[in-house]
Design a protein around this motif. Sequence first.
Motif, PDB file in Angstrom:
ATOM      1  N   ALA A  81      45.665  -0.812  43.028  1.00  0.00           N
ATOM      2  CA  ALA A  81      45.508   0.122  43.946  1.00  0.00           C
ATOM      3  C   ALA A  81      46.648  -0.098  44.976  1.00  0.00           C
ATOM      4  O   ALA A  81      47.540   0.844  45.455  1.00  0.00           O
ATOM      5  N   VAL A  82      46.810  -1.416  45.089  1.00  0.00           N
ATOM      6  CA  VAL A  82      47.915  -1.904  46.272  1.00  0.00           C
ATOM      7  C   VAL A  82      49.329  -1.573  45.548  1.00  0.00           C
ATOM      8  O   VAL A  82      50.124  -0.983  46.372  1.00  0.00           O
ATOM      9  N   GLY A  83      49.424  -1.857  44.368  1.00  0.00           N
ATOM     10  CA  GLY A  83      50.751  -1.582  43.690  1.00  0.00           C
ATOM     11  C   GLY A  83      50.963   0.255  43.789  1.00  0.00           C
ATOM     12  O   GLY A  83      52.357   0.457  43.955  1.00  0.00           O
ATOM     13  N   PHE A  84      50.089   0.743  43.471  1.00  0.00           N
ATOM     14  CA  PHE A  84      50.203   2.286  43.553  1.00  0.00           C
ATOM     15  C   PHE A  84      50.648   2.785  44.729  1.00  0.00           C
ATOM     16  O   PHE A  84      51.686   3.517  45.121  1.00  0.00           O
ATOM     17  N   LEU A  85      49.844   2.317  45.808  1.00  0.00           N
ATOM     18  CA  LEU A  85      50.244   2.728  47.298  1.00  0.00           C
ATOM     19  C   LEU A  85      51.770   2.176  47.508  1.00  0.00           C
ATOM     20  O   LEU A  85      52.398   3.039  48.360  1.00  0.00           O
ATOM     21  N   LEU A  86      52.320   1.184  47.239  1.00  0.00           N
ATOM     22  CA  LEU A  86      53.607   0.656  47.245  1.00  0.00           C
ATOM     23  C   LEU A  86      54.604   1.682  46.599  1.00  0.00           C
ATOM     24  O   LEU A  86      55.454   1.781  47.187  1.00  0.00           O
ATOM     25  N   SER A  87      53.927   2.095  45.517  1.00  0.00           N
ATOM     26  CA  SER A  87      55.003   2.868  44.770  1.00  0.00           C
ATOM     27  C   SER A  87      55.336   4.269  45.453  1.00  0.00           C
ATOM     28  O   SER A  87      56.155   4.986  45.218  1.00  0.00           O
ATOM     29  N   LEU A  88      54.397   4.583  46.265  1.00  0.00           N
ATOM     30  CA  LEU A  88      54.497   6.075  47.057  1.00  0.00           C
ATOM     31  C   LEU A  88      55.497   5.823  47.984  1.00  0.00           C
ATOM     32  O   LEU A  88      55.943   7.074  48.602  1.00  0.00           O
ATOM     33  N   THR A  89      56.099   4.748  48.453  1.00  0.00           N
ATOM     34  CA  THR A  89      57.089   4.458  49.386  1.00  0.00           C
ATOM     35  C   THR A  89      58.460   4.890  48.837  1.00  0.00           C
ATOM     36  O   THR A  89      59.254   5.263  49.722  1.00  0.00           O
ATOM     37  N   GLY A  90      58.458   5.325  47.761  1.00  0.00           N
ATOM     38  CA  GLY A  90      59.826   5.663  46.992  1.00  0.00           C
ATOM     39  C   GLY A  90      60.949   4.662  46.983  1.00  0.00           C
ATOM     40  O   GLY A  90      62.007   4.873  46.829  1.00  0.00           O
ATOM     41  N   GLN A  91      60.432   3.350  47.322  1.00  0.00           N
ATOM     42  CA  GLN A  91      61.722   2.241  47.604  1.00  0.00           C
ATOM     43  C   GLN A  91      61.660   1.638  46.371  1.00  0.00           C
ATOM     44  O   GLN A  91      61.548   0.325  46.357  1.00  0.00           O
ATOM     45  N   GLY A  92      62.031   2.090  45.040  1.00  0.00           N
ATOM     46  CA  GLY A  92      62.014   1.341  44.045  1.00  0.00           C
ATOM     47  C   GLY A  92      62.948   0.123  43.747  1.00  0.00           C
ATOM     48  O   GLY A  92      62.362  -1.037  43.217  1.00  0.00           O
ATOM     49  N   ASP A  93      64.275   0.331  44.601  1.00  0.00           N
ATOM     50  CA  ASP A  93      65.055  -0.762  44.295  1.00  0.00           C
ATOM     51  C   ASP A  93      64.508  -1.950  45.120  1.00  0.00           C
ATOM     52  O   ASP A  93      64.829  -3.045  44.937  1.00  0.00           O
ATOM     53  N   VAL A  94      63.931  -1.673  46.389  1.00  0.00           N
ATOM     54  CA  VAL A  94      63.506  -2.875  47.121  1.00  0.00           C
ATOM     55  C   VAL A  94      62.402  -3.470  46.556  1.00  0.00           C
ATOM     56  O   VAL A  94      62.136  -4.792  46.539  1.00  0.00           O
ATOM     57  N   LEU A  95      61.467  -2.423  45.892  1.00  0.00           N
ATOM     58  CA  LEU A  95      60.192  -3.256  45.232  1.00  0.00           C
ATOM     59  C   LEU A  95      60.799  -4.190  44.151  1.00  0.00           C
ATOM     60  O   LEU A  95      60.272  -5.265  43.814  1.00  0.00           O
ATOM     61  N   LEU A  96      61.855  -3.806  43.543  1.00  0.00           N
ATOM     62  CA  LEU A  96      62.259  -4.619  42.151  1.00  0.00           C
ATOM     63  C   LEU A  96      62.804  -5.829  42.852  1.00  0.00           C
ATOM     64  O   LEU A  96      62.632  -6.744  42.298  1.00  0.00           O
ATOM     65  N   ASN A  97      63.820  -5.820  43.887  1.00  0.00           N
ATOM     66  CA  ASN A  97      64.095  -7.051  44.583  1.00  0.00           C
ATOM     67  C   ASN A  97      62.932  -7.819  44.996  1.00  0.00           C
ATOM     68  O   ASN A  97      63.311  -9.049  44.936  1.00  0.00           O
ATOM     69  N   MET A  98      62.002  -7.356  45.380  1.00  0.00           N
ATOM     70  CA  MET A  98      60.867  -8.041  45.998  1.00  0.00           C
ATOM     71  C   MET A  98      60.251  -8.885  44.786  1.00  0.00           C
ATOM     72  O   MET A  98      59.812  -9.887  44.732  1.00  0.00           O
ATOM     73  N   ALA A  99      60.047  -8.087  43.775  1.00  0.00           N
ATOM     74  CA  ALA A  99      59.618  -8.837  42.342  1.00  0.00           C
ATOM     75  C   ALA A  99      60.589  -9.994  42.011  1.00  0.00           C
ATOM     76  O   ALA A  99      59.927 -11.002  41.817  1.00  0.00           O
ATOM     77  N   VAL A 100      61.663  -9.927  42.011  1.00  0.00           N
ATOM     78  CA  VAL A 100      62.675 -10.954  41.741  1.00  0.00           C
ATOM     79  C   VAL A 100      62.645 -11.965  42.752  1.00  0.00           C
ATOM     80  O   VAL A 100      62.579 -13.187  42.320  1.00  0.00           O
ATOM     81  N   PHE A 101      62.655 -11.426  43.971  1.00  0.00           N
ATOM     82  CA  PHE A 101      62.472 -12.864  45.120  1.00  0.00           C
ATOM     83  C   PHE A 101      61.140 -13.452  44.967  1.00  0.00           C
ATOM     84  O   PHE A 101      61.218 -14.662  44.882  1.00  0.00           O
ATOM     85  N   GLY A 102      60.084 -12.945  44.837  1.00  0.00           N
ATOM     86  CA  GLY A 102      58.667 -13.463  44.559  1.00  0.00           C
ATOM     87  C   GLY A 102      58.824 -14.443  43.452  1.00  0.00           C
ATOM     88  O   GLY A 102      58.176 -15.592  43.261  1.00  0.00           O
ATOM     89  N   ALA A 103      59.299 -13.922  42.165  1.00  0.00           N
ATOM     90  CA  ALA A 103      59.491 -14.832  41.173  1.00  0.00           C
ATOM     91  C   ALA A 103      60.285 -15.810  41.239  1.00  0.00           C
ATOM     92  O   ALA A 103      59.904 -17.164  40.950  1.00  0.00           O
ATOM     93  N   ALA A 104      61.488 -15.771  41.785  1.00  0.00           N
ATOM     94  CA  ALA A 104      62.223 -17.058  41.890  1.00  0.00           C
ATOM     95  C   ALA A 104      61.743 -18.186  43.001  1.00  0.00           C
ATOM     96  O   ALA A 104      61.847 -19.259  42.769  1.00  0.00           O
ATOM     97  N   LEU A 105      60.891 -17.654  44.087  1.00  0.00           N
ATOM     98  CA  LEU A 105      60.243 -18.450  44.823  1.00  0.00           C
ATOM     99  C   LEU A 105      59.107 -19.112  44.089  1.00  0.00           C
ATOM    100  O   LEU A 105      58.859 -20.484  44.215  1.00  0.00           O
TER     101      LEU A 105
END
Length: 369
Positions: free
Chosen positions: A249-273
Amino acid sequence: MAQDPSDYLQRRRLRTGAAGWVLLAGLGVSYVISGDYSGWNFGLAQGGFGGLLVAGVGEALKVMFVITTVAVLGLLIFAVAAVPLFDAGNLVDIPPTDAAGASSFLPFGYLGIWSAVPFAIWFFLALEGVPLAAEEARDPERNVPRGIVAAMLVLLVTDALVLVLATGALGAQALSESGNPPVEALGGSTAGVVVNYVGLAGLVARFFSIIYAYSRQTFALSRAGYLPRVLSVTNGRKAPTLALIVPGAVGFLLSLTGQGDVLLNMAVFGAALSYVLMMVSHIVLRRTAPEMPRPYRTPGGVVTTGFALVVAVLAVIATFLVDPVAAGATLGAFALFMLYFALYSRHHLVAAAPDEEFAALAQAEAELT
């Protein structure tokens, strides 16, 4: 009245022995396979071709394995169709800049390699999720490492094919802004249409594998007391229902922001950390607990881990260079969870949980000495 530890764990138990190494390998590939279809190509705009080049359970796992196999076949169809279109000149068609070390191979210079690292990670992002299936695997000491290695070998082949052939067919300049690299590289051909539809299998595979990963991660943290304990209660089929629903549900709400590129980079940063933290943990454990049983030992030991740590640190810094907003937002989320741990969950950990057994033993040994 204190809760019976055995009852607590009985209500928080996953189905065991559901997966061998083949299904685990399929899970590993499914985590990553959609990254071959899109996402990695944006790294061409940061480092050019040279810069980018340098930088599971039961029925559900079986379904994911089939879907992943279809996605891999789609990449093989792409590779066969792209070979006649390949032109080596297209690999280096981005004009060199005046950056240090710039050339046709590295149009954005040496710094371009660094900037392309977050996008190169997209080729393998989330492969580390395979060990989350350890509790549900048969003979996890043997099958989890075998599954990871097999998945890495498959991904190395598919990643190389897509990177080289797609760039060589369409050109680095055009591909750097593409939303569907393999399909656009093949143009309007029949093979392009087939790959376009088969590519949906890659998205489906990653979708379900990420659901599996976040639910098991949430389950483990909840069972040990790091997150609210209600999230780890399992149903009659031994599936963690709330651990599936709440993060989704949290992920779905984040997807509604339309900031796909930002979410992608957040995933990469979280993984790298997380890679940084894993490498540090491995080095610390090898030095402070050398006698701890280790069914699988990292080839090269702390030397290998040390190298991986350096690369992970560089990836974390590179994410700040590429997208400081995404990196800052992810760092803020980490800080909030650490604050929650410091103020609440560290006082409510479950010593009987498998995740805390080692910590409890270590503390007991320290008290004795």
